[in-house]
Scaffold this motif. Structure first.
Motif, PDB file in Angstrom:
ATOM      1  N   TYR A  23       0.834  -1.203   0.000  1.00 35.23           N
ATOM      2  CA  TYR A  23       0.000   0.000   0.000  1.00 35.23           C
ATOM      3  C   TYR A  23       0.872   1.257   0.000  1.00 35.23           C
ATOM      4  O   TYR A  23       0.570   2.239  -0.677  1.00 35.23           O
ATOM      5  CB  TYR A  23      -0.911   0.013   1.224  1.00 35.23           C
ATOM      6  CG  TYR A  23      -2.119  -0.896   1.131  1.00 35.23           C
ATOM      7  CD1 TYR A  23      -2.206  -1.898   0.174  1.00 35.23           C
ATOM      8  CD2 TYR A  23      -3.185  -0.757   2.012  1.00 35.23           C
ATOM      9  CE1 TYR A  23      -3.301  -2.729   0.099  1.00 35.23           C
ATOM     10  CE2 TYR A  23      -4.294  -1.581   1.946  1.00 35.23           C
ATOM     11  CZ  TYR A  23      -4.348  -2.570   0.982  1.00 35.23           C
ATOM     12  OH  TYR A  23      -5.439  -3.382   0.902  1.00 35.23           O
ATOM     13  N   ASN A  53      -9.278  -0.520   3.048  1.00 38.60           N
ATOM     14  CA  ASN A  53      -9.740  -1.896   3.187  1.00 38.60           C
ATOM     15  C   ASN A  53     -11.255  -1.993   3.068  1.00 38.60           C
ATOM     16  O   ASN A  53     -11.786  -2.976   2.542  1.00 38.60           O
ATOM     17  CB  ASN A  53      -9.267  -2.478   4.520  1.00 38.60           C
ATOM     18  CG  ASN A  53      -7.785  -2.775   4.515  1.00 38.60           C
ATOM     19  OD1 ASN A  53      -7.199  -3.040   3.468  1.00 38.60           O
ATOM     20  ND2 ASN A  53      -7.156  -2.726   5.682  1.00 38.60           N
ATOM     21  N   ARG A  56     -11.993  -1.950  -0.539  1.00 41.91           N
ATOM     22  CA  ARG A  56     -11.611  -3.220  -1.162  1.00 41.91           C
ATOM     23  C   ARG A  56     -12.655  -4.296  -0.892  1.00 41.91           C
ATOM     24  O   ARG A  56     -12.978  -5.097  -1.779  1.00 41.91           O
ATOM     25  CB  ARG A  56     -10.247  -3.680  -0.645  1.00 41.91           C
ATOM     26  CG  ARG A  56      -9.087  -2.798  -1.056  1.00 41.91           C
ATOM     27  CD  ARG A  56      -7.819  -3.608  -1.252  1.00 41.91           C
ATOM     28  NE  ARG A  56      -7.930  -4.505  -2.398  1.00 41.91           N
ATOM     29  CZ  ARG A  56      -7.039  -5.452  -2.680  1.00 41.91           C
ATOM     30  NH1 ARG A  56      -5.995  -5.631  -1.916  1.00 41.91           N
ATOM     31  NH2 ARG A  56      -7.186  -6.227  -3.734  1.00 41.91           N
ATOM     32  N   ARG A  57     -13.193  -4.309   0.335  1.00 42.00           N
ATOM     33  CA  ARG A  57     -14.235  -5.295   0.655  1.00 42.00           C
ATOM     34  C   ARG A  57     -15.481  -5.056  -0.176  1.00 42.00           C
ATOM     35  O   ARG A  57     -16.262  -5.978  -0.394  1.00 42.00           O
ATOM     36  CB  ARG A  57     -14.573  -5.236   2.148  1.00 42.00           C
ATOM     37  CG  ARG A  57     -13.504  -5.838   3.050  1.00 42.00           C
ATOM     38  CD  ARG A  57     -14.014  -6.019   4.464  1.00 42.00           C
ATOM     39  NE  ARG A  57     -14.308  -4.745   5.106  1.00 42.00           N
ATOM     40  CZ  ARG A  57     -13.429  -4.059   5.821  1.00 42.00           C
ATOM     41  NH1 ARG A  57     -12.188  -4.504   5.967  1.00 42.00           N
ATOM     42  NH2 ARG A  57     -13.764  -2.911   6.383  1.00 42.00           N
ATOM     43  N   SER A  61     -10.950  -2.090  -6.805  1.00 42.81           N
ATOM     44  CA  SER A  61      -9.589  -2.584  -7.009  1.00 42.81           C
ATOM     45  C   SER A  61      -8.603  -1.580  -6.451  1.00 42.81           C
ATOM     46  O   SER A  61      -8.917  -0.398  -6.257  1.00 42.81           O
ATOM     47  CB  SER A  61      -9.326  -2.802  -8.498  1.00 42.81           C
ATOM     48  OG  SER A  61      -9.296  -1.543  -9.176  1.00 42.81           O
ATOM     49  N   LEU A  62      -7.369  -2.031  -6.214  1.00 42.23           N
ATOM     50  CA  LEU A  62      -6.333  -1.106  -5.760  1.00 42.23           C
ATOM     51  C   LEU A  62      -6.087  -0.013  -6.794  1.00 42.23           C
ATOM     52  O   LEU A  62      -5.830   1.141  -6.456  1.00 42.23           O
ATOM     53  CB  LEU A  62      -5.037  -1.863  -5.479  1.00 42.23           C
ATOM     54  CG  LEU A  62      -4.979  -2.666  -4.171  1.00 42.23           C
ATOM     55  CD1 LEU A  62      -3.629  -3.360  -4.054  1.00 42.23           C
ATOM     56  CD2 LEU A  62      -5.231  -1.770  -2.973  1.00 42.23           C
ATOM     57  N   ILE A  65      -8.717   2.609  -6.385  1.00 47.17           N
ATOM     58  CA  ILE A  65      -8.490   3.392  -5.170  1.00 47.17           C
ATOM     59  C   ILE A  65      -7.326   4.352  -5.368  1.00 47.17           C
ATOM     60  O   ILE A  65      -7.351   5.488  -4.879  1.00 47.17           O
ATOM     61  CB  ILE A  65      -8.245   2.464  -3.966  1.00 47.17           C
ATOM     62  CG1 ILE A  65      -9.491   1.602  -3.714  1.00 47.17           C
ATOM     63  CG2 ILE A  65      -7.920   3.262  -2.711  1.00 47.17           C
ATOM     64  CD1 ILE A  65      -9.291   0.505  -2.673  1.00 47.17           C
TER      65      ILE A  65
END
Length: 251
Positions: A23, A53, A56-57, A61-62, A65
């Motif tokens: 991260y 997080n 993400r849940r 996607s990263l 974000i």
């Protein structure tokens, strides 16, 4: 403000150090403080991890974000991320609640005379709506469903039948939810993305999402009432045939 090393940050966030480092590499966390040559982290970093997080849940996607974090240098990443977490807030189910066993009927809007607490508890337990939470304590897993199940008991309908019907309803309402999300995507979200996710439009987007819930609810209720009227008309015709004198003579 207290600070701590990356190992403690990972432990508090329930993550591995390796994931936290990923991260950091991707710019999803603000720069660490320094104590000599050692990197130090604070509650602000922990809050950021909670936001990331949480998204993400929810399926972000990263990469998505990262875009939210980097899209506007004049707006903090927390502001950007909270917008998208806030978009989900109107649709969150009721959180489970704990109550004293004796409080159950009143909590669900029933008078003691309507149904005994023991009978209600037995029905709700069999239907998987409540569970034990300690001596004399209950956890209501789905408060809205529990209220409906309690009313079903009052009407003489087993809650298990209502819970089973709820599962069937979920299949149909899932398709309805997809229709409204697709409507929002076509009419609002796609234009927002094409415009480059401007920060000034963020409040409008969140407000639209919040207002979509009552609009969707009213539209769905209107459709349901109309269809329910048609079905009830057919039912009344059927029972009229069942109790007509001609039906009686045929028997």
């Amino acid at each position: 403000m207290a600070d701590f090393p990356i190992e403690e940050l990972a432990r508090r966030a329930g993550m591995t150090v390796r994931t936290v480092r990923t991260y950091i590499t991707r710019g999803l966390l603000p720069p660490a403080g320094r104590a000599g040559r050692a990197a130090r982290y604070t509650g602000d970093h922990l809050d950021r991890l909670d936001l990331v997080n949480g998204l993400r849940r929810r399926g972000f996607s990263l990469g998505a974000i990262e875009v939210l974090v980097a899209q506007d240098t004049e707006r903090t990443a927390e502001d950007a991320l909270r917008l998208y977490r806030g978009m989900l807030a109107p649709w969150q189910p009721e959180e489970p609640v704990e109550v004293d066993e004796a409080e159950l009927p009143g909590r669900l809007g029933l008078t003691p005379a309507a149904v005994s607490a023991h009978e209600l508890l037995r029905h709700l337990d069999e239907a998987g709506v409540v569970e034990a939470a300690g001596p004399g304590r209950l956890r209501i897993l789905a408060p809205d469903l529990a209220r409906a199940a309690a009313e079903a008991v009052r009407l003489g309908i087993p809650p298990a039948a209502l819970v089973g019907l709820r599962r069937r309803l979920d299949d149909h309402t899932g398709a309805v939810a997809e229709m409204f999300v697709e409507l929002f995507a076509r009419q609002v979200w796609d234009d927002y993305v094409d415009a480059g996710l401007p920060a000034g439009d963020a409040p409008r987007i969140q407000q639209t999402v919040e207002q979509l819930q009552p609009v969707a609810t009213l539209a769905l209720l209107s459709s349901f009432r109309s269809r329910m009227q048609d079905v009830m008309d057919a039912f009344i015709t059927r029972i009229s045939d069942d109790i007509s004198p001609e039906a009686g003579r045929a028997m």
